[in-house]
Scaffold this motif. Structure first.
Motif, PDB file in Angstrom:
ATOM      1  N   ARG A   1       0.820  -1.215   0.000  1.00 44.17           N
ATOM      2  CA  ARG A   1       0.000   0.000   0.000  1.00 44.17           C
ATOM      3  C   ARG A   1       0.853   1.263   0.000  1.00 44.17           C
ATOM      4  O   ARG A   1       1.895   1.325   0.652  1.00 44.17           O
ATOM      5  N   ILE A   2       0.387   2.273  -0.733  1.00 43.94           N
ATOM      6  CA  ILE A   2       1.041   3.576  -0.703  1.00 43.94           C
ATOM      7  C   ILE A   2       0.015   4.652  -0.388  1.00 43.94           C
ATOM      8  O   ILE A   2      -1.164   4.539  -0.736  1.00 43.94           O
ATOM      9  N   PHE A   3       0.486   5.693   0.308  1.00 43.52           N
ATOM     10  CA  PHE A   3      -0.319   6.882   0.555  1.00 43.52           C
ATOM     11  C   PHE A   3       0.117   7.964  -0.427  1.00 43.52           C
ATOM     12  O   PHE A   3       1.298   8.106  -0.732  1.00 43.52           O
ATOM     13  N   PHE A   4      -0.837   8.739  -0.903  1.00 41.80           N
ATOM     14  CA  PHE A   4      -0.535   9.756  -1.897  1.00 41.80           C
ATOM     15  C   PHE A   4      -0.320  11.131  -1.292  1.00 41.80           C
ATOM     16  O   PHE A   4       0.106  12.048  -1.997  1.00 41.80           O
ATOM     17  N   GLU A   5      -0.623  11.275  -0.011  1.00 42.58           N
ATOM     18  CA  GLU A   5      -0.478  12.583   0.613  1.00 42.58           C
ATOM     19  C   GLU A   5      -0.021  12.433   2.056  1.00 42.58           C
ATOM     20  O   GLU A   5      -0.158  11.373   2.671  1.00 42.58           O
ATOM     21  N   VAL A   6       0.535  13.519   2.573  1.00 45.60           N
ATOM     22  CA  VAL A   6       0.836  13.662   3.998  1.00 45.60           C
ATOM     23  C   VAL A   6       0.095  14.912   4.468  1.00 45.60           C
ATOM     24  O   VAL A   6       0.251  15.975   3.870  1.00 45.60           O
ATOM     25  N   PRO A   7      -0.722  14.778   5.549  1.00 51.65           N
ATOM     26  CA  PRO A   7      -1.014  13.601   6.360  1.00 51.65           C
ATOM     27  C   PRO A   7      -1.696  12.489   5.552  1.00 51.65           C
ATOM     28  O   PRO A   7      -2.433  12.753   4.617  1.00 51.65           O
ATOM     29  N   ASN A   8      -1.439  11.245   5.968  1.00 45.20           N
ATOM     30  CA  ASN A   8      -1.988  10.080   5.281  1.00 45.20           C
ATOM     31  C   ASN A   8      -3.505  10.036   5.409  1.00 45.20           C
ATOM     32  O   ASN A   8      -4.054  10.340   6.468  1.00 45.20           O
ATOM     33  N   ASP A   9      -4.152   9.627   4.330  1.00 41.90           N
ATOM     34  CA  ASP A   9      -5.600   9.453   4.324  1.00 41.90           C
ATOM     35  C   ASP A   9      -5.903   8.110   3.682  1.00 41.90           C
ATOM     36  O   ASP A   9      -5.713   7.942   2.476  1.00 41.90           O
TER      37      ASP A   9
END
Length: 771
Positions: A693-701
């Motif tokens: 899994r990858i998150f596309f933004e910080v903070p993670n959503d």
């Protein structure tokens, strides 16, 4: 569950076992992923003799496995991820650190080197991978090797040079989704002069149907092309001259250009007419009906041109231990991308981005190769002026309804995909006005000038140990400019976007800084073909002179934010071996960050913020094995725990994973070639890639993350054993796995995140002739 430190220690325990298990190296193992020669340390070395973590692929190997652009490359390099929203917006990620900001006021974190010159600025860093000698991916800060942008690593692409003799190649392909490709190379040279010309043209229809302006659409917008297509042209002309026996001059001109259809920023909230919000179904991205007047183009898409001139002079006196290299480069890019940021048929969030850059650079380096001592020293000068202009178009009633819901009971877009907000202006004006177009814009500009001195020395301590120390001293001047036109809306009485205008003024801010960036390496020769290495190095991303505007009672004034320099200390160790039919490497690393910089989207503007402290810990492994001459197995594995520290002072960013970085990634493949008589051979190269899994933004959503993805590719065919011709069938994403490559984007800043799908199954046939 094991802690990150426990996992690191467990991986470290495998290093001695590898040193004992690796059998003896065969010369033919270099055919694919084998012991190739690299120049990461500014001299020719076997990859196992380089005391840093490096992955290298030859151009021939990349062609065999079907890699011809950056996003395809990253699947086969542990610790590297390259996201390609479009050629105008690539994201280079090394060990969790992303370099993709389009702001002219920010510095890159990951160096992209082309022909020995830094081309890292995001909007000018993409180019097609055709007729290349090799790609070297060096991980960890490498200030003495690849300049100041190599805060966490570098991707270095070396094109094929002019060679002696007459040779050439023509390659063409066709496939589904209207794929058409044509490329060619012609080389003619003697031992004193020569020329090499190469080109690559690629075209593919959009893979996301766009109904905007067509019969099924709910509005009369200008018909748009299907989305996520490709229209790309690259060309390179190389001239070589040896006016003296010891002096070689290489002049290289390169061009890269795109005329591609729009990017499918499909809304996950607002559905198309008669459709749904899935990123894998059709879209209705209509753009702005006044696009020609506001953006300069009447449809969604990318228009981008990059020109690059490089002159390299190498003076290598015969019999001397001294040599010099001088590299002068000029690069310019001009790109315009028009995009629909709300991802729907509404005239709501319509943007364009025009990025312009001019870069000049020169580096001179003196090399010494003596008995037991090798060293280089030199200087580098770099100058850049760039700008990022962002015009915005909307319809006032539609915008106010979609953002604020000022008329109760009317959605922005209803469940059937009808843009009901389009009638709000008429309601608010009592039917007097049907539409009120609104436009605004902002432009940030950056001027950067830097000068640095660097030196690096390697000393043999006996026959089994070599030590390296080096450093770069940098002086840098940065100037930022900002101008913004944010007029008041007719209906609302205030600007629609949530940031201030400059009242016609151009604001300016200046800053100077300096830094010293060291690196220390050790290489221990444990046995024939087996080496251990350890390295400590410091990396730095330049401070950001971030300039905007804010309103006061006396009018707009500059809003300056100085984001401090991001610094990282990198500690790593590993083993490399190349013996017999096996080549392998295993490395472990720890990285600690201060003033970790993150990019966040605030009301349509990407800005830098200081997220505090962060830490990376990880393991990377690669191996290739040839059980019989006709078969080669290869694979890699990477694990990383990359997080912003869970500390109160890190605020909303605390304990978040780095964006675009999976915890696990792996790839494996087989290259099998069997002669069938008559000078013919059959070949097959299946590959499989996986990422968690990858998150596309910080903070993670979690709502805008992508879960684990496993993709299978295949190339197989028949050809002449001497390589004169080849017929290949190819399939990428063979099992047509649905996945997204980005989410959130500009729409996410307004509470309506958009999603970009990854490529579906692509099938085709390719023919090649060499002479």
């Amino acid at each position: 569950m094991k802690s990150p430190v426990a996992r690191l220690l467990a991986a470290s325990a495998l290093l001695p076992a590898f040193a004992l298990a690796a059998p003896a190296q065969a010369d033919d193992a270099a055919t694919l992923t084998g012991e190739i020669i690299v120049t990461a340390q500014k001299r020719d070395q076997k990859i196992s003799d380089v005391p840093v973590t490096i992955t290298a692929w030859t151009g021939e190997t990349l062609q065999r496995i079907g890699v011809s652009q950056f996003n395809e490359l990253s699947a086969f390099v542990p610790g590297l991820n390259i996201q390609e929203q479009s050629a105008n917006n690539p994201g280079f990620v090394i060990r969790g650190i992303t370099s993709d900001s389009g702001s002219a006021q920010e510095a890159a974190r990951v160096t992209v080197y082309y022909n020995g010159v830094d081309v890292s600025r995001s909007r000018g860093s993409y180019f097609d991978l055709f007729d290349i000698s090799r790609v070297e991916v060096v991980k960890g800060p490498q200030a003495t090797l690849f300049g100041t942008a190599a805060a966490i690593g570098a991707v270095s692409v070396i094109p094929n040079p002019v060679a002696e003799g007459l040779s050439g190649e023509v390659r063409g392909a066709i496939g589904n989704h209207g794929q058409r490709q044509l490329s060619g190379v012609l080389n003619a040279g003697t031992d004193t002069y020569g020329v090499r010309a190469a080109f690559a043209w690629k075209q593919r229809d959009g893979v996301v149907e766009n109904i905007a302006g067509r019969g099924a659409s709910s509005n009369a917008a200008l018909p748009q092309r299907d989305l996520n297509g490709q229209e790309q042209m690259g060309a390179r002309l190389s001239l070589m001259l040896k006016p003296l026996e010891d002096l070689r001059l290489d002049l290289v001109y390169s061009y890269d250009g795109q005329r591609s259809p729009g990017t499918a920023f499909k809304s996950g909230t607002l559905c198309p007419f008669g459709g749904d919000t899935s990123p894998f179904s059709f879209a209705e991205l209509s753009g702005s009906p006044v696009s020609e007047a506001v953006f300069g183009k009447d449809e969604l898409g990318l228009w981008r041109d990059v020109h690059d001139i490089n002159l390299t002079a190498r003076f290598t006196p015969e019999g001397s231990r001294w040599s010099t290299v001088h590299i002068t480069g000029y690069r310019e890019f001009d790109s315009l991308e028009v995009f629909d940021a709300d991802g729907s048929g509404a005239w709501f969030l319509e943007f364009a981005e025009e990025a312009i850059g001019r870069q000049y650079s020169h580096e001179s380096r003196v090399n010494f190769d003596g008995d037991g001592v090798r060293a280089f020293a030199g200087f580098n000068w770099f100058s850049e002026r760039g700008s990022q202009s962002v015009p915005f178009s909307t319809e006032e009633g539609t915008y106010l309804q979609c953002v604020l819901g000022i008329v109760p009971g009317i959605p922005c877009v209803n469940a059937d995909g009808v843009v009901t907000a389009a009638g709000v202006t008429s309601l608010l004006t009592g039917g007097a006005i049907a539409q009120i177009p609104y436009q605004s814009s902002f432009r940030n500009t950056g001027e950067i000038s830097s000068f640095s001195l660097f030196a690096d020395v390697t000393v043999d301590v006996g026959q089994w140990l070599e030590l390296t120390a080096g450093g770069r001293m940098l002086w840098e001047d940065r100037t930022s400019f900002y101008i913004s036109n944010q007029p008041a809306s007719v209906l609302g009485g205030v600007p629609l976007l949530p940031f201030a205008g400059t009242g016609g003024q151009s604001f300016r801010a200046d800053a100077s800084n300096k830094a010293f960036l060291p690196r220390f390496n050790a290489l221990a020769r444990l046995a024939d073909g087996v080496n251990a290495y350890a390295t400590v190095s410091k990396g730095r991303r330049s401070p950001v002179v971030q300039l905007g505007a804010r309103n006061t009672a006396d009018g707009p004034v500059p809003n300056r934010t100085d984001v401090p320099a991001e610094t990282v200390w990198n500690y790593e160790a590993g083993l490399k071996g190349a013996r017999g039919p096996l080549q392998a490497s295993l490395g472990v690393y720890l990285q600690t960050y201060d003033n970790f910089q993150v990019t966040v989207n605030e009301g349509g503007q990407l800005v830098s913020r200081n997220a505090g402290s962060a830490r990376n810990i990880g393991v990377e492994a690669e191996a290739s094995w040839r059980p019989v001459r006709e078969v080669l197995l290869f694979g890699n594995l990477g694990w990383i725990d990359a997080k912003i520290r869970d500390r109160p002072e890190n605020g909303i960013f605390a304990n978040n994973r780095f964006r675009l970085q999976p915890e696990w990634q792996a790839a494996a493949g087989i290259d099998a070639r069997v002669g069938v008589g008559g000078g013919l051979e059959l070949f097959a190269t299946p590959t499989i890639t996986h990422r968690s899994r990858i998150f596309f933004e910080v903070p993670n959503d979690p709502a805008i993350a992508q879960g684990p993805v496993t993709l299978v590719n295949l190339r197989a065919g028949i050809g002449a054993e001497d390589g004169r011709w080849q017929l290949t069938g190819f399939a990428s994403n063979l099992f047509d796995k649905d996945h997204i490559i980005d989410a959130g984007n500009t729409g996410g800043a307004f509470g309506i995140p958009t999603f970009i799908r990854g490529m579906p199954r692509l099938l085709g046939v390719e023919a090649a002739i060499r002479f």
